[in-house]
Scaffold this motif. Structure first.
Motif, PDB file in Angstrom:
ATOM      1  N   ALA A 165     -29.936-124.630  14.110  1.00  0.00           N
ATOM      2  CA  ALA A 165     -30.338-126.000  14.434  1.00  0.00           C
ATOM      3  C   ALA A 165     -29.219-126.983  14.102  1.00  0.00           C
ATOM      4  CB  ALA A 165     -31.599-126.360  13.662  1.00  0.00           C
ATOM      5  N   ASP A 166     -29.094-128.027  14.911  1.00  0.00           N
ATOM      6  CA  ASP A 166     -28.091-129.051  14.650  1.00  0.00           C
ATOM      7  C   ASP A 166     -28.528-130.007  13.541  1.00  0.00           C
ATOM      8  OD1 ASP A 166     -26.104-128.295  16.522  1.00  0.00           O
ATOM      9  OD2 ASP A 166     -27.309-129.136  18.142  1.00  0.00           O
ATOM     10  N   GLY A 167     -29.832-130.155  13.345  1.00  0.00           N
ATOM     11  CA  GLY A 167     -30.343-131.047  12.310  1.00  0.00           C
ATOM     12  C   GLY A 167     -30.752-130.302  11.057  1.00  0.00           C
ATOM     13  N   ASN A 168     -31.465-131.001  10.190  1.00  0.00           N
ATOM     14  CA  ASN A 168     -31.950-130.391   8.958  1.00  0.00           C
ATOM     15  C   ASN A 168     -33.104-129.435   9.230  1.00  0.00           C
ATOM     16  OD1 ASN A 168     -30.275-131.743   6.930  1.00  0.00           O
ATOM     17  ND2 ASN A 168     -31.322-133.614   7.585  1.00  0.00           N
ATOM     18  N   VAL A 169     -33.239-128.438   8.370  1.00  0.00           N
ATOM     19  CA  VAL A 169     -34.264-127.396   8.561  1.00  0.00           C
ATOM     20  C   VAL A 169     -35.231-127.414   7.364  1.00  0.00           C
ATOM     21  CG1 VAL A 169     -32.951-125.943  10.132  1.00  0.00           C
ATOM     22  CG2 VAL A 169     -32.619-125.669   7.673  1.00  0.00           C
ATOM     23  N   TRP A 170     -35.916-128.522   7.202  1.00  0.00           N
ATOM     24  CA  TRP A 170     -36.772-128.722   6.027  1.00  0.00           C
ATOM     25  C   TRP A 170     -37.936-127.749   5.966  1.00  0.00           C
ATOM     26  CZ3 TRP A 170     -34.444-131.164   2.447  1.00  0.00           C
ATOM     27  CH2 TRP A 170     -33.558-132.216   2.738  1.00  0.00           C
ATOM     28  N   LYS A 171     -38.300-127.149   7.089  1.00  0.00           N
ATOM     29  CA  LYS A 171     -39.408-126.196   7.073  1.00  0.00           C
ATOM     30  C   LYS A 171     -39.100-124.995   6.169  1.00  0.00           C
ATOM     31  CE  LYS A 171     -42.660-123.773  10.090  1.00  0.00           C
ATOM     32  NZ  LYS A 171     -43.060-123.496  11.502  1.00  0.00           N
ATOM     33  N   VAL A 172     -37.826-124.666   6.033  1.00  0.00           N
ATOM     34  CA  VAL A 172     -37.449-123.574   5.128  1.00  0.00           C
ATOM     35  C   VAL A 172     -37.840-123.925   3.693  1.00  0.00           C
ATOM     36  CG1 VAL A 172     -35.555-122.191   4.221  1.00  0.00           C
ATOM     37  CG2 VAL A 172     -35.547-122.878   6.627  1.00  0.00           C
ATOM     38  N   GLU A 173     -37.526-125.128   3.273  1.00  0.00           N
ATOM     39  CA  GLU A 173     -37.881-125.551   1.920  1.00  0.00           C
ATOM     40  C   GLU A 173     -39.398-125.548   1.726  1.00  0.00           C
ATOM     41  OE1 GLU A 173     -36.039-128.903  -0.813  1.00  0.00           O
ATOM     42  OE2 GLU A 173     -37.464-129.771   0.618  1.00  0.00           O
ATOM     43  N   ARG A 174     -40.131-126.057   2.702  1.00  0.00           N
ATOM     44  CA  ARG A 174     -41.595-126.067   2.593  1.00  0.00           C
ATOM     45  C   ARG A 174     -42.140-124.648   2.505  1.00  0.00           C
ATOM     46  NH1 ARG A 174     -40.860-130.166   6.527  1.00  0.00           N
ATOM     47  NH2 ARG A 174     -41.551-128.781   8.220  1.00  0.00           N
ATOM     48  N   HIS A 175     -41.568-123.748   3.276  1.00  0.00           N
ATOM     49  CA  HIS A 175     -41.982-122.341   3.241  1.00  0.00           C
ATOM     50  C   HIS A 175     -41.771-121.743   1.849  1.00  0.00           C
ATOM     51  CE1 HIS A 175     -42.596-118.225   4.537  1.00  0.00           C
ATOM     52  NE2 HIS A 175     -41.366-117.897   4.173  1.00  0.00           N
ATOM     53  N   LEU A 176     -40.666-122.058   1.223  1.00  0.00           N
ATOM     54  CA  LEU A 176     -40.381-121.532  -0.110  1.00  0.00           C
ATOM     55  C   LEU A 176     -41.354-122.083  -1.150  1.00  0.00           C
ATOM     56  CD1 LEU A 176     -36.498-121.668   0.021  1.00  0.00           C
ATOM     57  CD2 LEU A 176     -37.910-119.615   0.022  1.00  0.00           C
ATOM     58  N   PHE A 177     -41.805-123.317  -0.970  1.00  0.00           N
ATOM     59  CA  PHE A 177     -42.810-123.864  -1.875  1.00  0.00           C
ATOM     60  C   PHE A 177     -44.145-123.140  -1.727  1.00  0.00           C
ATOM     61  CE2 PHE A 177     -40.544-128.222  -1.731  1.00  0.00           C
ATOM     62  CZ  PHE A 177     -39.807-127.901  -2.860  1.00  0.00           C
ATOM     63  N   GLU A 178     -44.411-122.628  -0.526  1.00  0.00           N
ATOM     64  CA  GLU A 178     -45.718-122.044  -0.232  1.00  0.00           C
ATOM     65  C   GLU A 178     -45.831-120.567  -0.580  1.00  0.00           C
ATOM     66  OE1 GLU A 178     -45.973-122.912   3.897  1.00  0.00           O
ATOM     67  OE2 GLU A 178     -46.412-125.047   3.608  1.00  0.00           O
ATOM     68  N   ILE A 179     -44.725-119.845  -0.678  1.00  0.00           N
ATOM     69  CA  ILE A 179     -44.814-118.409  -0.933  1.00  0.00           C
ATOM     70  C   ILE A 179     -45.297-118.141  -2.357  1.00  0.00           C
ATOM     71  CG2 ILE A 179     -43.004-117.889   0.744  1.00  0.00           C
ATOM     72  CD1 ILE A 179     -41.099-117.401  -1.645  1.00  0.00           C
ATOM     73  N   PRO A 180     -45.953-117.011  -2.603  1.00  0.00           N
ATOM     74  CA  PRO A 180     -46.379-116.674  -3.969  1.00  0.00           C
ATOM     75  C   PRO A 180     -45.168-116.477  -4.890  1.00  0.00           C
ATOM     76  CG  PRO A 180     -47.476-115.293  -2.333  1.00  0.00           C
ATOM     77  CD  PRO A 180     -46.373-116.000  -1.617  1.00  0.00           C
ATOM     78  N   HIS A 181     -45.306-116.945  -6.107  1.00  0.00           N
ATOM     79  CA  HIS A 181     -44.290-116.742  -7.132  1.00  0.00           C
ATOM     80  C   HIS A 181     -44.894-115.948  -8.294  1.00  0.00           C
ATOM     81  CE1 HIS A 181     -42.126-119.825  -4.925  1.00  0.00           C
ATOM     82  NE2 HIS A 181     -41.085-119.680  -5.720  1.00  0.00           N
ATOM     83  N   GLN A 182     -44.154-114.950  -8.750  1.00  0.00           N
ATOM     84  CA  GLN A 182     -44.581-114.191  -9.913  1.00  0.00           C
ATOM     85  C   GLN A 182     -44.131-114.910 -11.185  1.00  0.00           C
ATOM     86  OE1 GLN A 182     -43.772-109.924  -9.814  1.00  0.00           O
ATOM     87  NE2 GLN A 182     -43.484-110.026  -7.586  1.00  0.00           N
ATOM     88  N   LYS A 183     -45.027-115.007 -12.132  1.00  0.00           N
ATOM     89  CA  LYS A 183     -44.738-115.727 -13.363  1.00  0.00           C
ATOM     90  C   LYS A 183     -43.755-114.961 -14.242  1.00  0.00           C
ATOM     91  CE  LYS A 183     -47.018-117.792 -17.399  1.00  0.00           C
ATOM     92  NZ  LYS A 183     -48.316-118.011 -18.094  1.00  0.00           N
ATOM     93  N   ILE A 184     -42.852-115.684 -14.878  1.00  0.00           N
ATOM     94  CA  ILE A 184     -41.951-115.122 -15.888  1.00  0.00           C
ATOM     95  C   ILE A 184     -42.336-115.735 -17.234  1.00  0.00           C
ATOM     96  CG2 ILE A 184     -39.578-115.100 -16.760  1.00  0.00           C
ATOM     97  CD1 ILE A 184     -38.604-114.914 -13.905  1.00  0.00           C
ATOM     98  N   SER A 185     -42.769-114.903 -18.139  1.00  0.00           N
ATOM     99  CA  SER A 185     -43.121-115.379 -19.474  1.00  0.00           C
ATOM    100  C   SER A 185     -41.867-115.451 -20.332  1.00  0.00           C
ATOM    101  CB  SER A 185     -44.144-114.440 -20.116  1.00  0.00           C
ATOM    102  OG  SER A 185     -45.329-114.391 -19.346  1.00  0.00           O
TER     103      SER A 185
END
Length: 226
Positions: A165-185
């Motif tokens: 894309a010639d412009g910004n690809v903010w959907k990538v950042e939103r996708h990363l916020f939405e994926i499950p994250h495993q907790k690190i204690s």
């Protein structure tokens, strides 16, 4: 990890200059060296924040951490690597994103950062958790601390053009916020000791960031840090 659906572009989709760059950067190590040589995209005010595709990075020759991960994903995808990235979630909201890959069954990474310890790792880690934990100590600064990690194949974005894309690809950042994250204690007292050591080093060395960590699993870091 999200399922892969969006196909890689044909070589004809790339410009001649982009194809030459892709042909030159055939391995994770070569991509890391390319990213190390780029000025970090600090997006200083009054300029707006950016999230450029590989095309934007190839043109501008500067990248922040997510732009670097996207660019590494695009280049290495052309050489047979899945475009998979890992999000490292921090307690201060300043997350980090790295390209991850496997070699002989072990995990490694390619990354760009303003911090010396948050660049690439050699493919020596048996699990993604072990790879994420290799970033724990170097992530400690005045506010940061890794609290979780998540991984995703960017082909899960389907037809969304995060590659060229010639412009910004903010959907990538939103996708990363939405994926499950495993907790690190982690032990808060240990983190406090690491933070105190970090601040003391800055004070003693005029603000220069430390590289006193165990670096045996690190790939080369940018010359400015070493």
């Amino acid at each position: 990890m999200a399922a892969a659906t969006g196909a890689a572009p044909a070589r004809s989709a790339f410009t001649p200059a982009e194809r030459r760059l892709i042909d030159r950067l055939r391995t994770p190590r070569a991509v890391q060296a390319f990213l190390n040589a780029l000025p970090y995209n600090t997006e200083p005010p009054p300029d707006p924040a950016t999230l450029r595709s590989f095309r934007g990075v190839a043109r501008r020759r500067t990248a922040n951490c997510l732009e670097a991960a996207i660019s590494a994903a695009v280049v290495l995808e052309q050489h047979g690597y899945p475009p998979t990235v890992m999000s490292l979630e921090s307690i201060d909201g300043l997350d980090h994103v790295i390209l991850i890959y496997q070699s002989r069954g072990r995990w490694g990474s390619v990354a760009r950062s303003r911090d010396p310890g948050l660049h690439g790792r050699k493919p020596v880690f048996r699990t993604l958790r072990a790879l994420a934990l290799s970033y724990f100590d170097p992530y400690i600064d005045k506010t940061g601390c890794v609290k979780g990690f998540g991984a995703t194949d960017l082909r899960a974005l389907g037809t969304y053009d995060w590659r060229l894309a010639d412009g910004n690809v903010w959907k990538v950042e939103r996708h990363l916020f939405e994926i499950p994250h495993q907790k690190i204690s982690y032990d808060k007292a240990r983190v406090a000791r690491l933070r105190k050591k970090y601040v003391a080093y800055l004070d003693t060395h005029g603000g220069r960031k430390p590289v006193y960590y165990d670096r045996r699993s690190w790939t080369p870091i940018p010359a400015a840090f070493d």
